[in-house]
Design an enzyme around this catalytic site. Sequence first.
Site, PDB file in Angstrom:
ATOM      1  N   GLN A   1      10.475   0.210   2.471  1.00 49.75           N
ATOM      2  CA  GLN A   1       9.123   0.026   3.020  1.00 49.75           C
ATOM      3  C   GLN A   1       8.802  -1.432   3.297  1.00 49.75           C
ATOM      4  O   GLN A   1       7.834  -1.736   3.996  1.00 49.75           O
ATOM      5  CB  GLN A   1       8.068   0.553   2.020  1.00 49.75           C
ATOM      6  CG  GLN A   1       8.358   1.922   1.450  1.00 49.75           C
ATOM      7  CD  GLN A   1       8.389   2.995   2.511  1.00 49.75           C
ATOM      8  OE1 GLN A   1       7.452   3.128   3.285  1.00 49.75           O
ATOM      9  NE2 GLN A   1       9.471   3.770   2.558  1.00 49.75           N
TER      10      GLN A   1
ATOM     11  N   PHE B   1       0.832  -1.205   0.000  1.00 52.93           N
ATOM     12  CA  PHE B   1       0.000   0.000   0.000  1.00 52.93           C
ATOM     13  C   PHE B   1       0.875   1.268   0.000  1.00 52.93           C
ATOM     14  O   PHE B   1       0.720   2.141  -0.871  1.00 52.93           O
ATOM     15  CB  PHE B   1      -0.916  -0.086   1.232  1.00 52.93           C
ATOM     16  CG  PHE B   1      -1.334   1.202   1.855  1.00 52.93           C
ATOM     17  CD1 PHE B   1      -1.976   2.191   1.120  1.00 52.93           C
ATOM     18  CD2 PHE B   1      -1.101   1.430   3.214  1.00 52.93           C
ATOM     19  CE1 PHE B   1      -2.378   3.378   1.724  1.00 52.93           C
ATOM     20  CE2 PHE B   1      -1.511   2.603   3.818  1.00 52.93           C
ATOM     21  CZ  PHE B   1      -2.134   3.590   3.073  1.00 52.93           C
TER      22      PHE B   1
ATOM     23  N   THR C   1       3.212  -9.702   1.418  1.00 50.97           N
ATOM     24  CA  THR C   1       2.017  -8.931   1.803  1.00 50.97           C
ATOM     25  C   THR C   1       1.603  -7.971   0.684  1.00 50.97           C
ATOM     26  O   THR C   1       0.457  -7.528   0.657  1.00 50.97           O
ATOM     27  CB  THR C   1       2.227  -8.119   3.112  1.00 50.97           C
ATOM     28  OG1 THR C   1       3.380  -7.306   2.967  1.00 50.97           O
ATOM     29  CG2 THR C   1       2.400  -9.033   4.308  1.00 50.97           C
ATOM     30  N   GLY C   2       2.514  -7.672  -0.226  1.00 49.22           N
ATOM     31  CA  GLY C   2       2.180  -6.793  -1.361  1.00 49.22           C
ATOM     32  C   GLY C   2       1.255  -7.499  -2.342  1.00 49.22           C
ATOM     33  O   GLY C   2       1.112  -8.720  -2.308  1.00 49.22           O
TER      34      GLY C   2
ATOM     35  N   SER D   1       5.469   4.308  14.741  1.00 58.26           N
ATOM     36  CA  SER D   1       5.084   4.948  15.998  1.00 58.26           C
ATOM     37  C   SER D   1       4.990   3.951  17.144  1.00 58.26           C
ATOM     38  O   SER D   1       4.998   4.344  18.317  1.00 58.26           O
ATOM     39  CB  SER D   1       3.723   5.625  15.828  1.00 58.26           C
ATOM     40  OG  SER D   1       2.740   4.647  15.536  1.00 58.26           O
TER      41      SER D   1
ATOM     42  N   ASP E   1       9.691  -6.512  -4.603  1.00 55.70           N
ATOM     43  CA  ASP E   1       8.656  -7.038  -3.711  1.00 55.70           C
ATOM     44  C   ASP E   1       8.662  -8.557  -3.840  1.00 55.70           C
ATOM     45  O   ASP E   1       8.951  -9.079  -4.915  1.00 55.70           O
ATOM     46  CB  ASP E   1       7.268  -6.492  -4.092  1.00 55.70           C
ATOM     47  CG  ASP E   1       6.338  -6.439  -2.892  1.00 55.70           C
ATOM     48  OD1 ASP E   1       5.973  -5.333  -2.461  1.00 55.70           O
ATOM     49  OD2 ASP E   1       5.980  -7.518  -2.362  1.00 55.70           O
TER      50      ASP E   1
ATOM     51  N   LYS F   1      10.895  -2.878  14.454  1.00 59.97           N
ATOM     52  CA  LYS F   1      10.938  -1.589  13.748  1.00 59.97           C
ATOM     53  C   LYS F   1      11.950  -0.649  14.408  1.00 59.97           C
ATOM     54  O   LYS F   1      12.663   0.086  13.734  1.00 59.97           O
ATOM     55  CB  LYS F   1       9.531  -0.970  13.749  1.00 59.97           C
ATOM     56  CG  LYS F   1       8.609  -1.595  12.710  1.00 59.97           C
ATOM     57  CD  LYS F   1       8.870  -0.939  11.387  1.00 59.97           C
ATOM     58  CE  LYS F   1       8.451  -1.736  10.203  1.00 59.97           C
ATOM     59  NZ  LYS F   1       8.707  -1.072   8.919  1.00 59.97           N
TER      60      LYS F   1
ATOM     61  N   TYR G   1       6.792  -6.663  16.847  1.00 58.46           N
ATOM     62  CA  TYR G   1       6.813  -5.778  15.675  1.00 58.46           C
ATOM     63  C   TYR G   1       7.463  -4.436  16.031  1.00 58.46           C
ATOM     64  O   TYR G   1       8.323  -3.927  15.297  1.00 58.46           O
ATOM     65  CB  TYR G   1       5.375  -5.558  15.187  1.00 58.46           C
ATOM     66  CG  TYR G   1       5.211  -4.436  14.196  1.00 58.46           C
ATOM     67  CD1 TYR G   1       5.580  -4.609  12.866  1.00 58.46           C
ATOM     68  CD2 TYR G   1       4.689  -3.198  14.572  1.00 58.46           C
ATOM     69  CE1 TYR G   1       5.431  -3.578  11.945  1.00 58.46           C
ATOM     70  CE2 TYR G   1       4.540  -2.173  13.661  1.00 58.46           C
ATOM     71  CZ  TYR G   1       4.911  -2.357  12.357  1.00 58.46           C
ATOM     72  OH  TYR G   1       4.770  -1.333  11.454  1.00 58.46           O
TER      73      TYR G   1
HETATM   74  C1  UD2 Z   1       0.684  -0.076  14.589  1.00 54.38           C
HETATM   75  C2  UD2 Z   1       1.415   1.282  14.568  1.00 54.38           C
HETATM   76  C3  UD2 Z   1       1.338   1.863  13.146  1.00 54.38           C
HETATM   77  C4  UD2 Z   1       1.878   0.885  12.119  1.00 54.38           C
HETATM   78  C5  UD2 Z   1       1.045  -0.396  12.240  1.00 54.38           C
HETATM   79  C6  UD2 Z   1       1.459  -1.498  11.268  1.00 54.38           C
HETATM   80  C7  UD2 Z   1       0.912   2.146  16.823  1.00 54.38           C
HETATM   81  C8  UD2 Z   1       0.240   3.219  17.582  1.00 54.38           C
HETATM   82  N1  UD2 Z   1       0.752   2.201  15.467  1.00 54.38           N
HETATM   83  O1  UD2 Z   1      -0.673   0.181  14.300  1.00 54.38           O
HETATM   84  O2  UD2 Z   1       2.070   3.075  13.093  1.00 54.38           O
HETATM   85  O3  UD2 Z   1       3.243   0.638  12.321  1.00 54.38           O
HETATM   86  O4  UD2 Z   1       1.181  -0.932  13.584  1.00 54.38           O
HETATM   87  O5  UD2 Z   1       0.560  -2.564  11.401  1.00 54.38           O
HETATM   88  O6  UD2 Z   1       1.582   1.281  17.358  1.00 54.38           O
HETATM   89  N2  UD2 Z   1      -8.721  -2.703  15.886  1.00 54.38           N
HETATM   90  C9  UD2 Z   1     -10.056  -2.962  16.114  1.00 54.38           C
HETATM   91  N3  UD2 Z   1     -10.727  -3.774  15.244  1.00 54.38           N
HETATM   92  C10 UD2 Z   1     -10.099  -4.351  14.166  1.00 54.38           C
HETATM   93  C11 UD2 Z   1      -8.744  -4.062  13.932  1.00 54.38           C
HETATM   94  C12 UD2 Z   1      -8.075  -3.245  14.829  1.00 54.38           C
HETATM   95  O7  UD2 Z   1     -10.642  -2.482  17.089  1.00 54.38           O
HETATM   96  O8  UD2 Z   1     -10.781  -5.081  13.431  1.00 54.38           O
HETATM   97  C13 UD2 Z   1      -8.027  -1.805  16.826  1.00 54.38           C
HETATM   98  C14 UD2 Z   1      -6.728  -2.373  17.354  1.00 54.38           C
HETATM   99  O9  UD2 Z   1      -6.941  -3.214  18.460  1.00 54.38           O
HETATM  100  C15 UD2 Z   1      -5.989  -1.075  17.717  1.00 54.38           C
HETATM  101  C16 UD2 Z   1      -6.488  -0.065  16.659  1.00 54.38           C
HETATM  102  O10 UD2 Z   1      -7.679  -0.632  16.121  1.00 54.38           O
HETATM  103  O11 UD2 Z   1      -6.356  -0.625  19.000  1.00 54.38           O
HETATM  104  C17 UD2 Z   1      -5.514   0.148  15.527  1.00 54.38           C
HETATM  105  O12 UD2 Z   1      -5.089  -1.124  15.069  1.00 54.38           O
HETATM  106  P1  UD2 Z   1      -4.275  -1.303  13.701  1.00 54.38           P
HETATM  107  O13 UD2 Z   1      -3.940  -2.756  13.556  1.00 54.38           O
HETATM  108  O14 UD2 Z   1      -4.979  -0.631  12.595  1.00 54.38           O
HETATM  109  O15 UD2 Z   1      -2.961  -0.436  13.943  1.00 54.38           O
HETATM  110  P2  UD2 Z   1      -1.902  -0.333  15.172  1.00 54.38           P
HETATM  111  O16 UD2 Z   1      -2.331   0.772  16.047  1.00 54.38           O
HETATM  112  O17 UD2 Z   1      -1.607  -1.677  15.733  1.00 54.38           O
END
Ligand code: UD2
Length: 314
Positions: A75, A12, A36-37, A120, A32, A147, A143
């Site tokens: 990436q 993406f 995952t791509g 982040s 690639d 990173k 993860y």
């Molecule tokens: C982390 C990193 C982001 C990036 C990403 C790669 C943080 C703050 N962010 O994202 O920068 O590197 O990893 O994957 O660490 N959720 C739901 N329902 C769903 C799916 C997710 O509630 O069906 C919640 C999940 O539990 C979390 C939030 O949504 O609290 C965001 O989840 P995510 O997987 O989109 O991203 P995140 O924050 O792990």
Amino acid sequence: MALYLITGVAGFIGSSLARGLLQRGEQVRGVDNFSTGKRENLNQILGQIDFRETDILDLDAMKLACTGVDYVLHQAAIPSVPKSVLDPIGSNRANVDGSVNALVAARDAKVKRVVYAASSSAYGDTPTLPKHERMSPDPISPYAVAKLASEYYLTSFYRCYGIETVSLRYFNIFGPRQDPSSPYSGVLAKFITMMLRGEQPTIFGDGEQSRDFTYIDNAVQANLLACKAPAAQVAGKVFNVATGRRATLNETFKLLQPLTSYSGAPAYAEERGGDIKHSLADISQAEQHLGYKPTVNFEEGLRQTVEWYRSSRV
Ligand code: UD2
């Protein structure tokens, strides 16, 4: 015209970078391994880029891919917190060993600069908000550790070998082409595609967790600036790439309802392991040293993303 190598070009973010560079008349090479791509992310641009089906763990192939390159935008990764909790060895291999390979190949080919997709997640769950780059990292998931380790490798390669490196700590990048189909997909891609189909999305936890959701165009801008910013200001350094605003999942769900015409309520399930509660960036370092300024805010980004999924019927 410069030659850019994008690792993870079929992803993406990688494919969005390729589009952004082509629009600016730059030359793009991409690698690639399609772990995952997706091939369809390259559909309209395959004829305009030098694409190689290459695994970043293949050092010889990476050395060939770096030949003649000016800038590497690294990436390629397995980008998922929950996936890394299930498979830390796989996460480490792709997200750390892969980065070291890319760095060695870039160093040997004497590329001008390597810009890295950091995360982040490195900040972890420390209570201080917003997160700024001078804070001590406190990664939680494998993860996040991987990173962060790669960030350290970038800085190390600058210090030990003099190759210019910049790490961009992405804060929850979203937008068109983000894969919605895996259980590990980013929350916005999942929620938007489900709500457009009339399916009920599930919020893990109470929905009060917050993220500095960042539209893809802002990340593209940051990468291009990171390539050209003066080395004295950026080499060996780390910058947040975000918007400086955050939204909870409950707020986000409410914003998505009218955009997707979904009128139901979300389901709630148990909090996800390895998650952090709140995330918000201080973007002043990127503003000052890269000249970065977010151009698309969260609401507008959501609108554009919903439109894209609606018209592409993913
Ligand atoms: C982390 C990193 C982001 C990036 C990403 C790669 C943080 C703050 N962010 O994202 O920068 O590197 O990893 O994957 O660490 N959720 C739901 N329902 C769903 C799916 C997710 O509630 O069906 C919640 C999940 O539990 C979390 C939030 O949504 O609290 C965001 O989840 P995510 O997987 O989109 O991203 P995140 O924050 O792990």
